[in-house]
Design a protein around this motif. Structure first.
Motif: not given
Length: 258
Positions: A172-181, A254-258
């Motif tokens: 919880i609280g971490c920064d990430l990317y929402v990746i969507i084709k 929705i793919i999650i990326g770090l």
């Protein structure tokens, strides 16, 4: 403390285009006169002319055409190349503003800024990459439902496996990317009751471009984020540029990326 920055385009180590010079060109286009444009900008004719000369000296092509005589008594107009430069500057400036806004997420925390920088340069073939913060994780069988906050107070949900959550070390609280084709995004005029499990993001249709048998929709979510959707033209007949609409996205896409 706030991270900020001005945007300039340079050539040969010299300032070429900035917000003030672009505004001067736009005022010349509007008034048809360097003198009138200078008055609108509250600057002297000499200062305006020096800026125009400076831009022309660095430009690959002339930026203005001087008109003499005729019924209008002469004047000044922008060349087609100048109009192209104005469009290019605005596009780069918008990208720069989005870049700076990502830094602003860090506040006065340099370590968080380092993490944001790391995810800013993420490389993937998916065209939609939105910065987000993880708000909650709900376990559901073998999967986890992630609720994420996008920049601009929007929220979205993603469903990925619990194994992926643990292997990525998501907390919880971490920064990430929402990746969507782009092919997984649909733009609709209004939400339907049959799609309650889907993500609906309200925004505006900024641009529609037709390419072969596909329509590309540029969809603005807020001042920071935009989505690109690739859709069948038969599904975009009710859409038009400038309209308010919704982006429809399945949590499973929705793919999650770090």
């Amino acid at each position: 403390m706030k991270i900020d920055g001005r945007f300039w385009l340079t050539k040969k180590g010299q300032n070429f285009l900035g917000a003030g010079r672009i505004e001067l060109l736009k005022q010349i286009d509007k008034t048809g006169s360097i003198n009138a444009a200078a008055k609108e900008m509250k600057m002297s004719y000499k200062a305006a002319w020096e800026r125009i000369n400076g831009m022309n000296a660095l430009s690959d092509q002339p930026l203005i055409d001087r008109l003499t005589g005729g019924r209008g008594g002469g004047g000044t107009k922008l060349t087609p190349y100048a109009h192209e430069l104005i469009t290019t500057f605005h596009r780069f400036n918008e990208l720069h503003r989005q870049f700076i806004s990502r830094f602003a997420e860090a506040g006065d925390d340099p370590e968080r800024l380092a993490r944001i920088l790391n995810r800013t340069f993420l490389t993937t073939s998916a065209r939609n990459q939105l910065p987000a913060t993880l708000l909650s994780i709900e376990e559901f069988g073998l999967n986890g439902i992630l609720t994420l906050s996008l920049t601009g107070s929007l929220t979205i949900q993603s469903i990925i496996t619990l194994k992926s959550i643990r292997s990525m070390g998501l907390t919880i609280g971490c920064d990430l990317y929402v990746i969507i084709k782009s092919s997984d995004v649909s733009i609709v005029a209004s939400p339907t009751q049959n799609d309650e499990a889907m993500n609906y993001l309200q925004g505006k249709v900024s641009r529609i471009e037709s390419q072969d048998e596909t329509d590309e929709i540029i969809f603005t979510l807020n001042d920071t984020n935009e989505l690109i959707a690739l859709m069948n033209p038969k599904d975009t007949k009710q859409l038009f540029e400038g309209m308010n609409a919704y982006a429809l996205i399945s949590p499973k896409h929705i793919i999650i990326g770090l």
